[in-house]
Write an enzyme that holds these catalytic residues in place. Structure first.
Site, PDB file in Angstrom:
ATOM      1  N   TYR A 138       0.837  -1.198   0.000  1.00 21.00           N
ATOM      2  CA  TYR A 138       0.000   0.000   0.000  1.00 21.00           C
ATOM      3  C   TYR A 138       0.873   1.249   0.000  1.00 21.00           C
ATOM      4  O   TYR A 138       1.753   1.413   0.846  1.00 21.00           O
ATOM      5  CB  TYR A 138      -0.924   0.026   1.217  1.00 21.00           C
ATOM      6  CG  TYR A 138      -1.993  -1.049   1.232  1.00 21.00           C
ATOM      7  CD1 TYR A 138      -2.238  -1.839   0.119  1.00 21.00           C
ATOM      8  CD2 TYR A 138      -2.757  -1.275   2.364  1.00 21.00           C
ATOM      9  CE1 TYR A 138      -3.215  -2.825   0.142  1.00 21.00           C
ATOM     10  CE2 TYR A 138      -3.738  -2.248   2.393  1.00 21.00           C
ATOM     11  CZ  TYR A 138      -3.957  -3.022   1.278  1.00 21.00           C
ATOM     12  OH  TYR A 138      -4.926  -3.994   1.297  1.00 21.00           O
TER      13      TYR A 138
ATOM     14  N   LEU B 235     -18.597  -1.714   0.304  1.00 19.73           N
ATOM     15  CA  LEU B 235     -19.414  -0.825  -0.524  1.00 19.73           C
ATOM     16  C   LEU B 235     -18.875  -0.732  -1.943  1.00 19.73           C
ATOM     17  O   LEU B 235     -19.112   0.238  -2.661  1.00 19.73           O
ATOM     18  CB  LEU B 235     -19.494   0.565   0.104  1.00 19.73           C
ATOM     19  CG  LEU B 235     -20.297   0.651   1.402  1.00 19.73           C
ATOM     20  CD1 LEU B 235     -20.259   2.057   1.962  1.00 19.73           C
ATOM     21  CD2 LEU B 235     -21.738   0.209   1.180  1.00 19.73           C
TER      22      LEU B 235
ATOM     23  N   SER C 259      -5.588 -13.866   1.424  1.00 16.85           N
ATOM     24  CA  SER C 259      -6.494 -12.894   0.833  1.00 16.85           C
ATOM     25  C   SER C 259      -6.718 -13.239  -0.639  1.00 16.85           C
ATOM     26  O   SER C 259      -5.751 -13.455  -1.381  1.00 16.85           O
ATOM     27  CB  SER C 259      -5.912 -11.479   0.951  1.00 16.85           C
ATOM     28  OG  SER C 259      -6.751 -10.527   0.317  1.00 16.85           O
TER      29      SER C 259
ATOM     30  N   TRP D 133     -13.211  -7.180   2.506  1.00 18.41           N
ATOM     31  CA  TRP D 133     -12.841  -5.827   2.105  1.00 18.41           C
ATOM     32  C   TRP D 133     -13.777  -5.315   1.016  1.00 18.41           C
ATOM     33  O   TRP D 133     -14.456  -6.082   0.351  1.00 18.41           O
ATOM     34  CB  TRP D 133     -11.382  -5.763   1.637  1.00 18.41           C
ATOM     35  CG  TRP D 133     -11.016  -6.535   0.404  1.00 18.41           C
ATOM     36  CD1 TRP D 133     -10.641  -7.842   0.343  1.00 18.41           C
ATOM     37  CD2 TRP D 133     -10.976  -6.050  -0.951  1.00 18.41           C
ATOM     38  NE1 TRP D 133     -10.362  -8.202  -0.956  1.00 18.41           N
ATOM     39  CE2 TRP D 133     -10.552  -7.119  -1.768  1.00 18.41           C
ATOM     40  CE3 TRP D 133     -11.225  -4.815  -1.551  1.00 18.41           C
ATOM     41  CZ2 TRP D 133     -10.404  -6.990  -3.152  1.00 18.41           C
ATOM     42  CZ3 TRP D 133     -11.074  -4.690  -2.922  1.00 18.41           C
ATOM     43  CH2 TRP D 133     -10.668  -5.771  -3.700  1.00 18.41           C
TER      44      TRP D 133
ATOM     45  N   GLN E  74      -9.272 -13.005   3.537  1.00 23.59           N
ATOM     46  CA  GLN E  74      -9.742 -11.638   3.287  1.00 23.59           C
ATOM     47  C   GLN E  74     -10.182 -11.518   1.821  1.00 23.59           C
ATOM     48  O   GLN E  74      -9.369 -11.275   0.937  1.00 23.59           O
ATOM     49  CB  GLN E  74      -8.664 -10.597   3.600  1.00 23.59           C
ATOM     50  CG  GLN E  74      -9.201  -9.186   3.474  1.00 23.59           C
ATOM     51  CD  GLN E  74      -8.317  -8.132   4.099  1.00 23.59           C
ATOM     52  OE1 GLN E  74      -8.345  -6.986   3.679  1.00 23.59           O
ATOM     53  NE2 GLN E  74      -7.538  -8.477   5.101  1.00 23.59           N
TER      54      GLN E  74
END
Length: 357
Positions: A54, A208, A151, A205, A177
């Site tokens: 990230y 939305l 993930s 994750w 994840q």
């Protein structure tokens, strides 16, 4: 804030986690990020999710500074390894070399002696799974990692890892994840049933859909807040939502209700506010303080199965005009670990076998 066990492990995490993908170290000023972390802590959030990749490793550093001074035993720090963090051929993947070196680098950036949950950010097709699991197990035995997770792994990959761990006496995966939201529910068919049987928790994750599911209520939002979404080639998902007039204001309730009953924790990203600067941290803090209580309320709100069927029908009908998920630059369909369902598979992918009352 409520707290839940992560899978069958003894670790408890906050039902709403704090994620900093695309924000810390890039779109949100460091002072604003610190203020947001403090606000999240005040609301009872104890679980913080990040990754070495990230903001090109800067997100971990910013999060580590923001958590400085917080009693280490009172929080859970989760990070990930897989994506490239340097130019070298071994600066990526899940080889023993990259896992060990990345873990040590993450510890330095986060300013901590151990990582509560260390996750394989994707599946590595080029490295033997045994090598990957042994490297994770070594970190656990060294005390640098307490629990391991994955993930965006496919069900057969998760199952293979669990079989190897059981056969060789290695530390087991305790969490997965995945991306999970109202328009991306592919985990429901196989991943969720497998994980429920094996005691693997879900840290979902993008609940939305990176803002797509609340775009109908933010049509006047500045372009800066949605620019990153366009760069990530998620226009198809926005098209589905825009053309599904039936969704309306129900979508927030249903999304959170689905997550609250299917997953252990929902990492919510820091609100990307263009008006938040080092001199003005109030916009981000205000957004955190307003968002968390509402999400908590929605997590336990009951909803009727007919409402979900109504929304599903709208998504499926309007998705027929959307093409396949765009390729990421430099990644072919054969190398991707997740796929946007084609039209014939979309109805199956979005179907929820055991919809709660």
């Amino acid at each position: 804030m409520e707290y839940r066990r992560l899978g069958r492990s003894g670790l408890k995490v906050s039902e709403i986690a704090y994620g900093n993908w695309l924000t810390h170290g890039s779109q949100v000023e460091e002072d604003a990020a610190r203020a947001c972390v403090a606000a999240a802590l005040d609301e009872g959030v104890t679980t913080f999710d990040t990754a070495d990749v990230y903001a090109l490793t800067r997100a971990e550093q910013v999060l580590g500074k923001a958590l400085g001074g917080v009693r280490r035993e009172s929080i859970e720090i989760c990070t990930k390894v897989f994506w490239p963090t340097g130019p070298g051929p071994n600066d990526r993947g899940l080889s023993r070399k990259h896992i060990i070196e990345s873990a040590n680098a993450s510890l330095r950036r986060l300013g901590t002696d151990y990582i509560d949950l260390y996750q394989a950010h994707r599946y590595d097709h080029e490295t033997p799974l045994v090598e990957t699991l042994r490297a994770f197990d070594d970190l656990v035995r060294q005390g640098k990692v307490l629990y391991i997770g994955v993930s965006e792994w496919r069900p057969e990959q998760i199952a293979a890892a669990l079989r190897i761990a059981d056969r060789m006496g290695l530390d087991r995966i305790v969490s997965n994840q995945p991306q999970y939201n109202m328009i991306w529910r592919v985990i429901e068919a196989e991943v969720v049933p497998l994980c429920e049987r094996e005691g693997v928790g879900q840290l979902a994750w993008s609940p939305l859909a990176q803002g797509a599911l609340n775009e109908h209520r933010e049509q006047g939002a500045p372009d800066q807040q949605r620019g990153t979404l366009r760069n990530l080639a998620v226009a198809n998902r926005h098209a589905v939502v825009r053309r599904s007039g039936q969704v309306g204001d129900h979508v927030g309730t249903v999304v959170c209700a689905l997550c609250g009953r299917t997953v252990t924790s929902v990492p919510m990203s820091v609100p990307r506010r263009s008006d938040a600067t080092s001199a003005n941290t109030e916009p981000c803090v205000d957004a955190v303080e307003r968002t968390l209580p509402k999400v908590q309320e929605l997590l336990y709100e009951r909803f009727d199965p007919p409402l979900v069927e109504h929304i599903d029908h709208g998504f499926v009908r309007t998705a027929q005009s959307c093409g396949p998920k765009p390729e990421r630059p430099g990644h072919s369909s054969a190398s991707r670990n997740t796929h946007w369902p084609s039209t014939p598979d979309l109805r199956i992918a979005m179907r929820r076998p055991h919809m709660p009352a």
